[in-house]
Scaffold this motif. Sequence first.
Motif, PDB file in Angstrom:
ATOM      1  N   VAL A  48       0.830  -1.287   0.113  1.00  0.00           N
ATOM      2  CA  VAL A  48      -0.127  -0.130   0.033  1.00  0.00           C
ATOM      3  C   VAL A  48       0.818   1.329   0.043  1.00  0.00           C
ATOM      4  CG1 VAL A  48      -1.767   1.327   1.206  1.00  0.00           C
ATOM      5  CG2 VAL A  48      -1.774  -1.224   1.433  1.00  0.00           C
ATOM      6  N   VAL A  49       0.785   2.166  -1.019  1.00  0.00           N
ATOM      7  CA  VAL A  49       1.488   3.200  -1.161  1.00  0.00           C
ATOM      8  C   VAL A  49       1.008   4.385  -0.470  1.00  0.00           C
ATOM      9  CG1 VAL A  49       2.559   4.910  -2.775  1.00  0.00           C
ATOM     10  CG2 VAL A  49       2.413   2.409  -3.266  1.00  0.00           C
ATOM     11  N   LYS A  50      -0.243   4.755  -0.547  1.00  0.00           N
ATOM     12  CA  LYS A  50      -1.093   5.863   0.040  1.00  0.00           C
ATOM     13  C   LYS A  50      -2.494   5.524  -0.170  1.00  0.00           C
ATOM     14  CE  LYS A  50      -0.222   8.862  -3.729  1.00  0.00           C
ATOM     15  NZ  LYS A  50       0.520  10.309  -3.978  1.00  0.00           N
ATOM     16  N   LYS A  51      -3.169   6.458   0.033  1.00  0.00           N
ATOM     17  CA  LYS A  51      -4.740   6.387   0.063  1.00  0.00           C
ATOM     18  C   LYS A  51      -5.085   6.107  -1.634  1.00  0.00           C
ATOM     19  CE  LYS A  51      -9.579   8.581   0.866  1.00  0.00           C
ATOM     20  NZ  LYS A  51      -9.795   8.250  -0.472  1.00  0.00           N
ATOM     21  N   ASP A  52      -5.940   5.392  -2.112  1.00  0.00           N
ATOM     22  CA  ASP A  52      -6.297   5.408  -3.424  1.00  0.00           C
ATOM     23  C   ASP A  52      -5.142   4.598  -4.108  1.00  0.00           C
ATOM     24  OD1 ASP A  52      -9.035   5.589  -2.892  1.00  0.00           O
ATOM     25  OD2 ASP A  52      -8.929   7.715  -3.301  1.00  0.00           O
ATOM     26  N   ASP A 338      -9.889  -2.427   0.588  1.00  0.00           N
ATOM     27  CA  ASP A 338      -8.922  -1.524   1.280  1.00  0.00           C
ATOM     28  C   ASP A 338      -8.329  -2.318   2.560  1.00  0.00           C
ATOM     29  OD1 ASP A 338      -8.796   0.365  -0.655  1.00  0.00           O
ATOM     30  OD2 ASP A 338     -10.506   1.462   0.524  1.00  0.00           O
ATOM     31  N   GLU A 339      -9.524  -3.125   3.084  1.00  0.00           N
ATOM     32  CA  GLU A 339      -9.192  -3.806   4.428  1.00  0.00           C
ATOM     33  C   GLU A 339      -8.235  -4.970   4.058  1.00  0.00           C
ATOM     34  OE1 GLU A 339      -8.974  -4.620   8.445  1.00  0.00           O
ATOM     35  OE2 GLU A 339     -10.061  -2.611   7.245  1.00  0.00           O
ATOM     36  N   MET A 340      -8.563  -5.570   2.936  1.00  0.00           N
ATOM     37  CA  MET A 340      -7.457  -6.532   2.776  1.00  0.00           C
ATOM     38  C   MET A 340      -6.090  -6.164   2.435  1.00  0.00           C
ATOM     39  SD  MET A 340      -8.121  -9.387  -0.568  1.00  0.00           S
ATOM     40  CE  MET A 340      -8.113  -8.130  -1.685  1.00  0.00           C
ATOM     41  N   LEU A 341      -6.041  -5.279   1.691  1.00  0.00           N
ATOM     42  CA  LEU A 341      -4.590  -4.434   1.469  1.00  0.00           C
ATOM     43  C   LEU A 341      -3.845  -4.124   2.819  1.00  0.00           C
ATOM     44  CD1 LEU A 341      -4.996  -2.108  -1.509  1.00  0.00           C
ATOM     45  CD2 LEU A 341      -4.211  -4.461  -1.508  1.00  0.00           C
ATOM     46  N   LYS A 342      -4.655  -3.721   3.784  1.00  0.00           N
ATOM     47  CA  LYS A 342      -4.041  -3.366   5.131  1.00  0.00           C
ATOM     48  C   LYS A 342      -3.600  -4.700   5.669  1.00  0.00           C
ATOM     49  CE  LYS A 342      -6.725   0.658   5.901  1.00  0.00           C
ATOM     50  NZ  LYS A 342      -7.771   1.393   6.725  1.00  0.00           N
ATOM     51  N   ASN A 343      -4.364  -5.635   5.622  1.00  0.00           N
ATOM     52  CA  ASN A 343      -4.084  -6.985   6.173  1.00  0.00           C
ATOM     53  C   ASN A 343      -2.839  -7.477   5.685  1.00  0.00           C
ATOM     54  OD1 ASN A 343      -6.209  -6.638   7.930  1.00  0.00           O
ATOM     55  ND2 ASN A 343      -7.647  -8.259   6.800  1.00  0.00           N
ATOM     56  N   ILE A 344      -2.741  -7.658   4.230  1.00  0.00           N
ATOM     57  CA  ILE A 344      -1.382  -8.053   3.631  1.00  0.00           C
ATOM     58  C   ILE A 344      -0.287  -7.078   3.929  1.00  0.00           C
ATOM     59  CG2 ILE A 344      -0.562  -8.454   1.353  1.00  0.00           C
ATOM     60  CD1 ILE A 344      -3.404  -8.796   0.242  1.00  0.00           C
ATOM     61  N   GLN A 345      -0.545  -5.771   4.273  1.00  0.00           N
ATOM     62  CA  GLN A 345       0.771  -4.944   4.606  1.00  0.00           C
ATOM     63  C   GLN A 345       1.064  -5.373   6.026  1.00  0.00           C
ATOM     64  OE1 GLN A 345       2.207  -3.114   2.487  1.00  0.00           O
ATOM     65  NE2 GLN A 345       3.161  -1.474   3.457  1.00  0.00           N
TER      66      GLN A 345
END
Length: 349
Positions: A48-52, A338-345
């Motif tokens: 994740v780089v930043k929002k969107d 978005d939540e999935m990306l946070k979990n992976i991060q």
Amino acid sequence: MYLPPHDPHVDDPMRFKPLFRIHLMERKCATVECMYGHKGPHNGHIQVVKKDEFSTKCNQTDHHRMSGGRQEEFRTWLREEWGRTLEDIFHEHMQELILMKFIYTSQYDNCLTYRRIYLPPSSPDDLIKPGLFKGTYGSHGLEIVMLSFHGRKAKGTKITGDPNIPAGQQTVEIDLAHPLQLPDIENLRDFSELSRIVLEVQEQVRREEQEEGDRSQPAASQPSAKPSGGEGAEGEETAAGAEGTTQDKAPASQPFVLPMGVISRKEDYPRTCRICFYGTGLIAGHGFTSPERTPGVFVLFDDDRFGFIWLELKSFSLYSRIKVSFQNAEAPSREAFDEMLKNIQSLAT
């Protein structure tokens, strides 16, 4: 990734190509696989780089290479992206542009950045429904453009770019306050006649902008003279009125033909149109050098197709609406993704 159809079949559906996939497993375990290349899924990474915005990276780029080297990779890319072989392309300038695009895109086959696209809002007063359109761009092939409306103006913004005009640039601008009355069908075949009409409107627009600039200078020292609706309110009201009047007076359809000498990749373009407006198109040299806006004609054919005549280039672009319901676009939802990306991060760190 959704690719436009092969040039010049602008009315054909978009083509679907997977680029990466995410496996969410038990015990809070997740893996990312790159789907690029012809050797099957292989190890990748997502961040994740930043929002969107997020990026993917391939950890095994050797899976992207072919045994025949760059020459085989180029021929395969040409067949998949353009639906033809190098022998089919006789135009030297087109060969140069295609090779430039291959070199540019192949530099980023191991690391890609994704940004969310927000579609423009729609209003009942819009000429047609805004959205995404496929458009013909001569030797550059088909590109994706987003049409949006802004009062007296309509704008076409490039979603995909080329070596001359990159993505994000405003490729065409339509002046909805200046409709064009085309000559009869016989005179329309004469390019010089169409050019005369457009250049007269261009000069009229230039004078109006100059007069508007002259009026705004003394108004700047008199803030009490502003309309009660807030800054720009009067302009918006005039825009809506001008647009409504134009559409009310516009005929249901009128004959249309391209002038002699105007090049079109799509020869079976519509032979009737609803209305035409004065507009400008952005042209530039390779690497977006010396960009300039040049006069042209916006041609509305129907609710899903419009065209633009580039006066200086003697070229015609035909645009067709993207109607595809994007595969898996609603699953997962934006919030879930978005939540999935946070979990992976968090798992990666």
